[in-house]
Design a protein around this motif. Structure first.
Motif, PDB file in Angstrom:
ATOM      1  N   TYR A  46    -101.251 -30.648  12.973  1.00 30.97           N
ATOM      2  CA  TYR A  46    -101.380 -31.382  11.704  1.00 30.97           C
ATOM      3  C   TYR A  46    -102.292 -30.702  10.681  1.00 30.97           C
ATOM      4  O   TYR A  46    -102.198 -30.977   9.490  1.00 30.97           O
ATOM      5  N   ALA A  47    -103.190 -29.801  11.114  1.00 31.29           N
ATOM      6  CA  ALA A  47    -104.171 -29.221  10.188  1.00 31.29           C
ATOM      7  C   ALA A  47    -103.497 -28.424   9.073  1.00 31.29           C
ATOM      8  O   ALA A  47    -103.909 -28.485   7.902  1.00 31.29           O
ATOM      9  N   GLY A  48    -102.453 -27.647   9.397  1.00 33.59           N
ATOM     10  CA  GLY A  48    -101.781 -26.831   8.385  1.00 33.59           C
ATOM     11  C   GLY A  48    -101.167 -27.659   7.280  1.00 33.59           C
ATOM     12  O   GLY A  48    -101.286 -27.328   6.089  1.00 33.59           O
ATOM     13  N   GLY A  49    -100.504 -28.760   7.634  1.00 30.67           N
ATOM     14  CA  GLY A  49     -99.880 -29.615   6.622  1.00 30.67           C
ATOM     15  C   GLY A  49    -100.906 -30.277   5.733  1.00 30.67           C
ATOM     16  O   GLY A  49    -100.724 -30.351   4.505  1.00 30.67           O
ATOM     17  N   ILE A  50    -102.004 -30.772   6.317  1.00 25.65           N
ATOM     18  CA  ILE A  50    -103.049 -31.420   5.520  1.00 25.65           C
ATOM     19  C   ILE A  50    -103.695 -30.417   4.567  1.00 25.65           C
ATOM     20  O   ILE A  50    -103.927 -30.703   3.384  1.00 25.65           O
ATOM     21  N   ALA A  51    -103.971 -29.208   5.063  1.00 24.91           N
ATOM     22  CA  ALA A  51    -104.618 -28.190   4.230  1.00 24.91           C
ATOM     23  C   ALA A  51    -103.718 -27.751   3.093  1.00 24.91           C
ATOM     24  O   ALA A  51    -104.176 -27.589   1.944  1.00 24.91           O
ATOM     25  N   LYS A 325     -94.385 -31.965   6.363  1.00 28.17           N
ATOM     26  CA  LYS A 325     -95.842 -31.844   6.226  1.00 28.17           C
ATOM     27  C   LYS A 325     -96.621 -32.433   7.404  1.00 28.17           C
ATOM     28  O   LYS A 325     -97.708 -31.960   7.740  1.00 28.17           O
ATOM     29  N   ASP A 326     -96.064 -33.471   8.059  1.00 33.14           N
ATOM     30  CA  ASP A 326     -96.764 -34.112   9.167  1.00 33.14           C
ATOM     31  C   ASP A 326     -96.285 -33.643  10.543  1.00 33.14           C
ATOM     32  O   ASP A 326     -96.821 -34.078  11.562  1.00 33.14           O
ATOM     33  N   ASN A 327     -95.267 -32.800  10.581  1.00 35.60           N
ATOM     34  CA  ASN A 327     -94.798 -32.240  11.864  1.00 35.60           C
ATOM     35  C   ASN A 327     -94.273 -30.819  11.648  1.00 35.60           C
ATOM     36  O   ASN A 327     -93.097 -30.531  11.862  1.00 35.60           O
ATOM     37  N   LEU A 328     -95.184 -29.933  11.222  1.00 30.78           N
ATOM     38  CA  LEU A 328     -94.815 -28.571  10.829  1.00 30.78           C
ATOM     39  C   LEU A 328     -94.270 -27.744  11.996  1.00 30.78           C
ATOM     40  O   LEU A 328     -93.387 -26.903  11.799  1.00 30.78           O
ATOM     41  N   ILE A 329     -94.781 -27.931  13.190  1.00 27.07           N
ATOM     42  CA  ILE A 329     -94.271 -27.137  14.310  1.00 27.07           C
ATOM     43  C   ILE A 329     -92.822 -27.520  14.612  1.00 27.07           C
ATOM     44  O   ILE A 329     -91.996 -26.656  14.944  1.00 27.07           O
ATOM     45  N   ALA A 330     -92.505 -28.788  14.462  1.00 19.62           N
ATOM     46  CA  ALA A 330     -91.112 -29.208  14.620  1.00 19.62           C
ATOM     47  C   ALA A 330     -90.238 -28.568  13.540  1.00 19.62           C
ATOM     48  O   ALA A 330     -89.112 -28.121  13.812  1.00 19.62           O
ATOM     49  N   GLY A 331     -90.766 -28.500  12.314  1.00 20.90           N
ATOM     50  CA  GLY A 331     -90.021 -27.837  11.242  1.00 20.90           C
ATOM     51  C   GLY A 331     -89.841 -26.357  11.510  1.00 20.90           C
ATOM     52  O   GLY A 331     -88.772 -25.783  11.231  1.00 20.90           O
TER      53      GLY A 331
END
Length: 791
Positions: A46-51, A325-331
């Motif tokens: 989640y850190a990447g999406g929040i940043a 944005k809330d599940n970037l690894i899934a994306g």
């Protein structure tokens, strides 16, 4: 007529108290690293999406920078743990800056822990809900969804992502509440399994991403220059209402970089958990702590840092933030190179792993907050009621209950908004780190005790040490924390309110506690679960034969316990810490109540003993035995436990030989059956006097051996005696000696033995006052040092 029942012998009627500590199960460095990585590693989800929502497309570089900087923050924690086994922010800050700032720092830290669980649980729910909705969308595109379901959902079936996230977060929190109620060993096992599965996923993800970059190319990640920073309205916090806020952030490059760094710092959570699990680390503690820190550093950098770059390099800009944005690894899994069904299957695996590791972060938050509150409670800041052990599992379940209730409340209030939780979360992270680094900097000049390790580099000028590395870490953290106060309005308001509330609770509770305990000591006592037993039996106590029993009575002189812990491999031999409670009630000693046997003094004594054991990372069993005579109690307990060695400190009133004499006399008076053991008296300088208690092969001088051999040579020359053995000659000699001793020559034999004994004493050592000679059951062996092997 039947005879009246005979009273049971005293040895079978000994009533004892077995004390068990709240936490004394030691774990490996792999388990410790797994616990911390369940927090640190989870931030990759989640850190990447929040940043990126806060500072724009350059965010991955700041995530990488934070992960590199976390190496230095972790080094600060390693130094603090090398000083204080029961360390962490509270203990360190109190030692350096006093009680008030310690309560403030731990209040901020508790805000971190209370939010760690909810943000991790909600993020796990986001991954699950996103997968479910994408599966429905794919199935609907292929015409696999029945029309009835279309009518039910008014179109393509889908779940409300935020609501689903809340449900999953609540379920995970309740599950790990029960695991931690059972104990840290149970929860660390789960953490280790989660990290093993996560490692498989990380290897597949990085390998497949590398293939994708080679096949499809990549999108460049803008370098972290001020001109590439694009702050959102919420990212500037209180400065958002200033017309020149964006210009300030860009023109004053360092200011903009600090803002961006502050919005990425939540990727560095979990360091405090390392300090909390340090107490549970097995021997050798400092070496295992360093191993765990290295594993954590490498793993978190590779996973969190590299995946943050891959998000921007592979996922198209059009969907990265708006959709994933809330599940970037899934994306990321959905935009890898390869067939769609294979990518969808891998995404399912990613979601399962994400759910596991994010759930593990919930576990870590409970472990860490429980450890922090235990430190606070030990110091009298919280009421003793909170630390009462669970009646079955021995854990501080009331603290766990309080933390989990707060986490559940936070989950429900957030409505599943990951960005909101992430922005608030960073407040506790940065301020707890800042307080800890400041305290360690002060302790460099204030604390003169032993340190196992120091944060490098350190320079020496005119005999004074200049901690350049530690000071640099502190100033970076302080600058970031101050900037965050003005640019993270949600974190500032929520964090100050929460920390202020906790500080108020701590202050009121501490005052009430000190009124209750008018003579409260500076360090509160450990709480123990007390179990009564009518007999001292090894099987009932869970102690293996061949154990080492350490007798303790004065909590200021535990050098012999340190020696025993250092010299004993507890994987092969149990260590039993035994205290004999001398009673003035004579024969009624065996009918004392638990409170009479285990008084405040025993509680303080075992608190010190537990602390010593924790510093070595080794387990000890605790035992109190009521006694009319200390020596008889030690002997009977050692016999019943099938002890191989009894270790005691040197008495202030008796010599080692006198102690051995009393113990040997008690052994002779003990009823059968009885077994032999070694008695070791450890002096303050860690030298050891060793005695054999009970019948054993005597040590023989060289001239005695030669005498027996000469007799054997002469006797075997006699007719018919050529097959006589040495031991047969010795047996005959002893038999004749015993007959003469009980006959008319008894006085002559005693006279001769006195003469021989006096001559031997004059030759070997100067006289030692009125010290009695050792009995037949206590014969001294050569002295050994601390590293000697047990016989």
């Amino acid at each position: 007529m039947s005879s009246p029942p005979q009273p049971e012998p005293a040895s079978s009627r000994v009533r004892i108290v077995v004390a068990t500590s709240v936490m004394l199960t030691f774990i490996s460095y792999w388990r410790a690293a797994a616990i911390v990585l369940n927090d640190l590693g989870s931030s990759a989800f989640y850190a990447g999406g929040i940043a990126e929502q806060a500072i724009g497309k350059s965010a991955p570089w700041f995530i990488v920078g934070v992960m590199l900087f976390s190496f230095t923050v972790r080094a600060v924690y390693v130094e603090s743990c090398s000083m204080f086994v029961r360390g962490g922010v509270y203990r360190v800050v109190k030692e350096a800056l006093g009680s008030t700032l310690a309560k403030m720092s731990v209040s901020a830290l508790m805000f971190d822990y209370i939010l760690t669980g909810p943000i991790s649980g909600v993020s796990a729910g986001q991954y699950i809900a996103g997968l479910i909705n994408d599966v429905f969308a794919t199935a609907d595109a292929h015409g696999w969804v029945p029309r009835a379901m279309h009518g039910l959902f008014h179109g393509t079936p889908h779940f409300n992502v935020n609501a689903t996230s809340v449900v999953f977060a609540v379920a995970v929190t309740v599950y790990f509440w029960w695991q931690n109620t059972k104990g840290i060993h149970e929860s660390s096992e789960k953490a280790l399994r989660v990290m093993q599965i996560t490692t498989v996923m990380v290897i597949l993800l990085l390998t497949w991403s590398a293939i994708t970059l080679l096949k499809q190319g990549y999108q460049p990640v803008p370098l972290p220059f001020p001109r590439n920073l694009h702050f959102g309205h919420e990212a500037l916090g209180f400065l958002a209402h200033t017309d020149m806020a964006q210009d300030l952030a860009r023109k004053f490059g360092l200011f903009g970089i600090l803002i961006a760094f502050g919005h990425s710092v939540l990727a560095m959570s979990g360091e405090e958990s390392l300090a909390q699990v340090n107490r549970e680390l097995a021997h050798p503690k400092l070496k295992n702590l360093k191993r765990a820190a290295i594993i954590i550093a490498i793993y978190s950098f590779v996973f969190t840092g590299l995946t943050a770059l891959l998000f921007v390099m592979i996922i198209p800009d059009s969907v990265r933030v708006p959709v994933y944005k809330d599940n970037l690894i899934a994306g990321l899994a959905m935009y890898l190179w390869g067939p769609q069904l294979l990518r969808l299957a891998f995404r399912a695996f990613v979601v399962v792993v994400g759910f596991l590791i994010l759930s593990g972060a919930v576990n870590t938050a409970i472990i860490g907050s429980n450890g922090v509150l235990n430190r606070v409670s030990e110091d009298g800041v919280l009421s003793d009621w909170f630390r009462q052990p669970h009646p079955r599992f021995g854990t501080s379940y009331r603290l766990i209950n309080m933390v989990v209730m707060m986490q559940l409340f936070t989950i429900l209030v957030s409505h599943g908004d990951v960005y909101l939780l992430g922005e608030a979360y960073a407040f506790g992270v940065i301020w707890s780190f800042t307080f800890n680094s400041l305290a360690m900097l002060v302790l460099r000049f204030k604390y003169k005790g032993e340190r196992g390790w120091k944060v490098p580099p350190n320079f020496h000028i005119a005999g004074h040490e200049i901690p350049v590395g530690l000071a640099s870490v502190f100033f970076v953290l302080l600058s970031t924390a101050i900037v965050n106060l003005f640019t993270k309005s949600v974190a500032t308001v929520a964090g100050l309110a929460f920390a202020g509330g906790f500080y108020l609770i701590f202050t009121i509770s501490e005052r009430a506690n000190r009124k209750k305990h008018a003579l409260a000591q500076e360090q509160m006592k450990e709480h123990f679960q007390l179990l009564r037993s009518d007999t001292v039996e090894r099987s009932n106590l869970g102690i293996h034969p061949g154990n080492v029993m350490v007798t303790v009575r004065d909590y200021n002189t535990l050098t012999h316990l340190k020696w025993a812990l250092q010299a004993t491999n507890t994987n092969e031999q149990d260590i039993v810490v035994m205290s004999a409670r001398v009673s003035q009630f004579g024969t009624a000693a065996y009918d004392l109540s638990t409170d009479q046997i285990f008084s405040d003094y025993e509680q303080q004594l075992f608190t010190r003993a537990v602390s010593v054991a924790e510093s070595f990372g080794k387990h000890v069993s605790l035992l109190v035995v009521p006694a009319r005579d200390v020596w008889s109690a030690i002997v009977q307990t050692a016999i019943n436990l099938e002890t191989s060695a009894v270790v005691s400190g040197l008495s202030s009133k008796m010599t080692a030989q006198e102690q051995a004499f009393e113990l040997g006399r008690a052994w002779e008076a003990a009823p059968e059956p009885k077994r032999q053991f070694v008695f070791q008296v450890v002096r303050p300088d860690m030298t050891v006097d060793t005695f054999r208690i009970g019948p054993h092969t005597p040590s023989m001088k060289a001239e005695d051996v030669h005498l027996i051999h000469r007799l054997w040579l002469q006797i075997t020359r006699e007719p018919g005696l050529d097959k006589v053995h040495h031991h047969e000659i010795l047996t005959e000699a002893l038999t004749r000696f015993a007959r003469d001793y009980t006959g008319v020559d008894r006085e002559n034999i005693l006279k001769e033995l006195r003469r021989v004994s006096e001559n031997a004493a004059d030759k070997e050592s100067p006289p030692q006052g009125d010290a009695p000679a050792p009995t037949a059951a206590a014969v001294q062996e050569p002295s050994h040092g601390a590293g000697a092997e047990r016989t």
